[in-house]
Enzyme design. Structure first.
Site, mmCIF file in Angstrom:
data_model
loop_
_atom_site.group_PDB
_atom_site.id
_atom_site.type_symbol
_atom_site.label_atom_id
_atom_site.label_comp_id
_atom_site.label_asym_id
_atom_site.label_seq_id
_atom_site.Cartn_x
_atom_site.Cartn_y
_atom_site.Cartn_z
ATOM 1 N N LYS B 126 102.032 67.215 -41.825
ATOM 2 C CA LYS B 126 102.596 65.861 -41.831
ATOM 3 C C LYS B 126 103.772 65.777 -40.872
ATOM 4 O O LYS B 126 103.935 64.793 -40.153
ATOM 5 C CB LYS B 126 103.044 65.472 -43.249
ATOM 6 C CG LYS B 126 101.875 65.079 -44.130
ATOM 7 C CD LYS B 126 102.261 64.981 -45.592
ATOM 8 C CE LYS B 126 100.999 64.906 -46.444
ATOM 9 N NZ LYS B 126 101.266 65.130 -47.862
ATOM 10 N N GLN B 170 105.621 66.032 -52.460
ATOM 11 C CA GLN B 170 104.398 66.823 -52.330
ATOM 12 C C GLN B 170 103.929 67.280 -53.709
ATOM 13 O O GLN B 170 104.689 67.893 -54.456
ATOM 14 C CB GLN B 170 104.683 68.035 -51.417
ATOM 15 C CG GLN B 170 103.484 68.917 -51.156
ATOM 16 C CD GLN B 170 102.429 68.207 -50.304
ATOM 17 O OE1 GLN B 170 102.748 67.467 -49.393
ATOM 18 N NE2 GLN B 170 101.175 68.441 -50.631
ATOM 19 N N ASP B 193 102.881 56.126 -50.148
ATOM 20 C CA ASP B 193 101.579 56.537 -50.687
ATOM 21 C C ASP B 193 100.898 55.380 -51.413
ATOM 22 O O ASP B 193 99.691 55.411 -51.633
ATOM 23 C CB ASP B 193 101.746 57.716 -51.653
ATOM 24 C CG ASP B 193 101.239 59.013 -51.052
ATOM 25 O OD1 ASP B 193 100.511 58.953 -50.042
ATOM 26 O OD2 ASP B 193 101.561 60.082 -51.599
#
Lengths: 366, 366
Positions: B126, B170, B193
C-alpha cells in the site's frame, strides 16, 4: 419519522375481480402499510399492472390460473390484526412490569407540522395505540409555515428529555423543509422508525445489530415467525426496494438465511422471478399486480400494499386491496396476508414495540 | 481498516483442471481479493465444492460442459491489471493538479499492530502504491502486545491531523483487541475502506450517498463500467455475503438497477440461481467452485476469489486460482476476470481513489 399517505385525494384502479368497472389509471393511489409516499416502483411498473389486469381474457391467457376454475381459497390466512393484538397485549404486560419495577413508562414524541388531514389521522391513531398499552405520548403540532429551525428545536428538546424514548417526525414535511436534515436530527437511540442510515448499515452487516428495525418490514418478519414459516434456506422475492419497506425487508430475510432477490421497476421478468420464491413480500402499492401466475404453489405471501380500488357497492365508493390478487393467490399459496387486516396492523404494533425497546435500553431494564 | 490474509500457512485444494493431483480439503486457504479473513460461506459450501470438483467424470456428468469439448476460450478477458494502472495514472494526474492548485497532497495513515508477515507485506504494498501516485503515507507499527488504548490514541491523533485524509487499520488485530471498537474510532470522513455502518447504510438507501464505497466491490463495478457492461435491468448473482465484498457488491449492483440475488452458504440451489445471472460477482474463497454448469452463456463474470491450489510445476508449489473455474467459464461467458490480474489489482487502486476523494472533500477541491 412517521407515516403519511401518498395523497389525500385517492383515485382508483380496478380490482382484478371487478373487471367490468371503469379503470382509472390516471393516478394510482398508493398507500403501503407504512403509510409513506409512493414508491419509485410504481412509476416504472405501471405497465406491468395494466397488462396483467386489463381483461379477463388476458388473465386467463396467462395459462396459469383460470379464474373460472377458482372455487375456494386453500391458503391459510395470516391474521395480522389478531397477531398485532397479541403483541400489543404482550407490550402492555411488559410495560406494567417496567412501571412496577422501576417506575418508568415508555414515552413516544410525535412532531406534526401542518394541517394534512391524513397526517392528523395517523398521529391520532398512534396516540390511541400508545395509550392502549401504557406508552406516554407527547405531541407537538406546528403550523404549516413553521421554520425548519423550530422543528429542530423541538427534536433537540426531545433528544434531551429522558422521559421521551422514541421520536417520530410525521411525514411528509412542508416542502420548504429539508426532510433529511430534520430526520437526521433525531438521535439514534430514539429513532424508533429505524431509518437512520447507521441502523440500516447495521441491519445490512453480519455480526452487527441495529438499534431498531423499521416497523413495517419488522412486522412482516414477525408474522412469518408467529406463523411458524421457515425462512432459512428458502428463496424469497421482495417486490419493491423502498428505504422504508422493500430494502430493509430484503436485509431482514437475508439475515435469517433466505436467498433473496429484490424485484423492482427495472426488473425485466418480475413474474418469473417471483414465481420461484417460497416467500414473497410485496411492497409496491400497485393494486392486484401479483396475479396467480406470479405465485409458486405452496409459497407464503406477505402483502404490504394497501391500495384503494373503485367499488360502487361500498358506501365510500372504494375498497382497499393489496398488491397481490388475493382471489387468485390464495388458491396457490400455503399462507397469505389479507388486505386489510394483514401487515397494516403490525406496523403500529412494531412502533410500540420499538418504543418499549428504546425505553428498556435507556433504563437498562431487562 | 485494511487487508489481512486468511492464514499465513496456506494449504491447497486442487484445481479443476488438475484433477489427478492430491486434493487437500483439510483446510482450504482463503484469500479473497480484499485480503480479508475467510468468509462464512466457505464453511457452509465446502460440500458444494467437493461434489463439483471431485472427478472429471462428475464434471462431465453435470451435462452442461464436457471438458473434452473445450477448445479455446471465447470470453473477453477483463484485464484488471491494466485498468488499475489506468486508474492509478488518472489519480496521479489529479493529485498533481491538486498539489499545483492548493499545495495539498492526499495523506493515508496505516496502523499495523504485531508482526504478521502477510500484514507487513500488504502494508508495504500500500505504501508503495501511495508513493507511485503522490499520496503521502504515514505508518505506525505497534508491538503485538500493545494495548487497545494505544491504538485508539493513534487513531485519535490521525483523526485530528489535517494532513491525513484516510486511515486504515491493518487487520487482523491481535486477539486481545476489540476490532469493532478500534474500527469505529476512525472518523467517518477518513474511513477510506467504507466499512463504517453509516456508509453501508447510505449505500443501501436510495437517495443517499455513502462517503466511501468499500474498495473491492467498488473495483468490481468499476471493471464493469470500464468494459462497457450494461448493469441496468440485468439479472445479477453475488456469491457470498461478507460485509467486505459480497454484501456491498450486491448493494452497488442494485443501486445501478440490476436485479440482484445474493447466493450464500444456506442457498439450496446456488448453481441453478447463478446460471440465471447475466452478471456474476463471486467472493467466496473456494477454488474453482463455479464450474461451467453454473455459468449462463454470454454472462459477465467477476471473480473476486484468490485461492492457492497445489501445483507441483510451480516453483512455489502452488498457484493462485479464482472461485470460478476459468477454463470452463471462459468458454461460456462473454467476459471474465482472470485470477490473478482481475479484481486483485483494483482493490488498491480504489483505496488510492478513496484517499484522493477524501482529500478533495476535506479541502473542498473540485
Amino acid at each position: 419519522m412517521a407515516a403519511a399517505a401518498a395523497s389525500t385525494a385517492f383515485s382508483f384502479s380496478t380490482d382484478c375481480c371487478n373487471r367490468g368497472a371503469k379503470r382509472v389509471f390516471r393516478i394510482t393511489a398508493l398507500q403501503v402499510a407504512s403509510n409513506r409516499g409512493p414508491s419509485a416502483f410504481l412509476r416504472g411498473v405501471r405497465t406491468i399492472n395494466t397488462s396483467a389486469c386489463t381483461t379477463a381474457s388476458r388473465c386467463s391467457s396467462s395459462g396459469f390460473v383460470k379464474t373460472e376454475t377458482i372455487t375456494e381459497a386453500s391458503a391459510k390466512v395470516i391474521d395480522g390484526k389478531s397477531v398485532a393484538k397479541e403483541i400489543r397485549d404482550e407490550i402492555a404486560i411488559e410495560i406494567c412490569r417496567m412501571k412496577e419495577s422501576i417506575g418508568v413508562a415508555p414515552g413516544l414524541a410525535v412532531i406534526l407540522v401542518g394541517d394534512r388531514k391524513d397526517s392528523a389521522t395517523y398521529v391520532r391513531n398512534k396516540k390511541k395505540a400508545c395509550e392502549s398499552v401504557g406508552i406516554k405520548s407527547y405531541e407537538v403540532h406546528l403550523a404549516e409555515d413553521s421554520s425548519e429551525q423550530e422543528v429542530l428545536k423541538y427534536i433537540s428538546g426531545f433528544n434531551d428529555d429522558p422521559s421521551v424514548h422514541g421520536i417520530l417526525v410525521q411525514l411528509p414535511l412542508p416542502s420548504h423543509m429539508n426532510e433529511q436534515n430534520v430526520l437526521n436530527a433525531v438521535c439514534i437511540e430514539k429513532d424508533v422508525d429505524g431509518f437512520n442510515p447507521l441502523n440500516i448499515g447495521r441491519l445490512a452487516m453480519r455480526d452487527r445489530e441495529p438499534l431498531f428495525v423499521p416497523c413495517t418490514p419488522k412486522g412482516c418478519i414477525e408474522l412469518l415467525h408467529r406463523y411458524g414459516v421457515t425462512i432459512k434456506g428458502k428463496r424469497a422475492a421482495v417486490i419493491g426496494r423502498s428505504n422504508i419497506v422493500g430494502m430493509p425487508a430484503a436485509l431482514l430475510l437475508q439475515r435469517e438465511d433466505a436467498t433473496v432477490t429484490v424485484v423492482h421497476s427495472r426488473t425485466k421478468n418480475p413474474e418469473e422471478i417471483t414465481r420461484e420464491a417460497d416467500i414473497v413480500i410485496s411492497a409496491v402499492g400497485q393494486p392486484n399486480m401479483l396475479r396467480g401466475s406470479w405465485i409458486k404453489p405452496g409459497s407464503v405471501i406477505i402483502d404490504v400494499g394497501i391500495n384503494p380500488v373503485e367499488d360502487s357497492k361500498s358506501p365510500r365508493g372504494y375498497r382497499l386491496v393489496g398488491d397481490v390478487c388475493y382471489e387468485e393467490a390464495s388458491q396457490l399459496a400455503s399462507a397469505i396476508t389479507p388486505v386489510p387486516g394483514g401487515v397494516g396492523p403490525m406496523t403500529i404494533a412494531m412502533l410500540l414495540l420499538n418504543t418499549l425497546v428504546a425505553a428498556k435500553r435507556a433504563n437498562n431494564f431487562k
